[in-house]
Design an enzyme around this catalytic site. Structure first.
Site: not given
Ligand code: UT7
Length: 305
Positions: A110, A231, A261
């Site tokens: 990215c 980005h 993204n």
């Molecule tokens: O371009 C490359 C750079 N990449 C990035 O910049 C990505 C950076 N990271 C992020 O944008 C965020 O960390 C995410 C959007 C990927 C995730 O958000 P988060 O607030 O960090 O969520 P999390 O990974 O901590 O997940 C929270 C919960 C989990 O459930 P439990 O374990 O709390 O029950 C996941 O299983 O959300 C769940 N989850 C979803 N639920 C519904 C993960 N993906 C999804 C989904 N829909 N698509």
């Protein structure tokens, strides 16, 4: 160096969060509140090359630069359909550019377009302008069974024509890049794999420190920055960085909601929209910043000439 023309392209097919929620365990509410994404373009027949070609043609047209002037082509991509020939070589052919050219692809995920911009700034001369492109068909390498990643990404391409500065004036410019070999938190084999929380923390920290570094290197004050084009990965990453820098969100150009993204394509697509919508005016102080797989980060400060 000056950016004298920009262009972008995206597949016609658009997939909304609601449509994704019909095929996997997710919801519009989750995606929108965690990321800011509402929809993304997904290729149906378009390729990295066809998108790159459309974006490059638009950038050449906007610049008014004759194609004979292009001596360097750099394409940033992690999702080109072929390993060889490079996307840059195919663009040279399909744009009808001279064969006496330096054309290559680079992989900085990215941050790719920022890396390409910095490379171009070192390679251009009055007789040799550069075409730089970020083009991705991430849908090809996204695992639709992995809701942690599949809701985040989209396809598209952006391009810019880079020219040397007019010798009669000095255009302020500074840059920073970093690369931290890390093949655990964000990597691509057959598919994209990511530990979102780790990348999130890394992205906020590096966005803030790299904005400060380019300002310090150019001896420019943060208050004098008119626009930041970062980005487009997550609205909350940019909002956190904005808070830490003490800047209002209005200074950050955002189009994440409509594209998701798009990795190396995200910065040049945003740059092109910002230019076409009149957000970047002559003399404006602009920072362009990226972060992503590698892990890599990069930022550029420039005054729009
Ligand atoms: O371009 C490359 C750079 N990449 C990035 O910049 C990505 C950076 N990271 C992020 O944008 C965020 O960390 C995410 C959007 C990927 C995730 O958000 P988060 O607030 O960090 O969520 P999390 O990974 O901590 O997940 C929270 C919960 C989990 O459930 P439990 O374990 O709390 O029950 C996941 O299983 O959300 C769940 N989850 C979803 N639920 C519904 C993960 N993906 C999804 C989904 N829909 N698509």
């Amino acid at each position: 160096m000056r950016i004298v023309g920009t262009g972008s392209a995206a597949p016609k097919n658009v997939i909304t969060n609601h449509q994704l929620a019909q095929i996997m365990d997710t919801s519009d509410e989750w995606i929108r509140s965690r990321t800011g994404i509402e929809e993304r373009h997904v290729a149906r027949g378009e390729t990295c090359l066809s998108l790159a070609l459309d974006a490059a043609k638009a950038a050449l047209k906007a610049s008014g630069v004759p194609k004979e002037r292009i001596g360097v082509v750099i394409c940033a991509t992690v999702s080109n359909e072929k390993r060889c020939p490079s996307l840059a070589s195919c663009l040279q052919r399909d744009l009808g550019l001279s064969a006496d050219i330096l054309a290559f692809d680079l992989n900085a995920a990215c941050s790719g377009f920022i890396y390409a911009l910095i490379c171009a700034s070192h390679l251009i001369s009055p007789d040799c302008y550069a075409l730089i492109v970020g083009s991705e068909v991430l849908s090809r390498i996204t695992d639709m069974n992995d809701r942690n990643t599949s809701v985040l990404f989209g396809d598209g391409a952006g391009a810019a024509i880079i020219a040397p500065q007019d010798m009669t004036q000095t255009v302020p410019f500074s840059w920073v890049t970093q690369s931290f070999g890390n093949d655990e938190v964000l990597y691509i084999d057959e598919h994209i794999h990511m530990n979102g929380a780790s990348v999130f923390k890394f992205a906020v920290e590096k966005l803030v420190s790299n904005v400060r570094t380019v300002l310090e290197r150019a001896q420019v004050a943060l208050e004098d920055i008119d626009l930041l084009i970062c980005h487009q990965a997550n609205q909350r990453i940019i909002a956190s960085a904005a808070r830490q820098l003490g800047l209002p969100m209005e200074r950050f150009f955002m189009n994440l909601a409509r594209y998701g993204n798009t990795s190396a394509a995200s910065v040049p697509i945003a740059l092109d929209e910002a230019v076409r919508n009149g957000h970047v005016k002559r003399g404006a102080n602009v920072i362009i910043a990226g972060f992503g797989g590698g892990l890599t980060v990069g930022a550029v400060y420039l005054q729009w000439a």
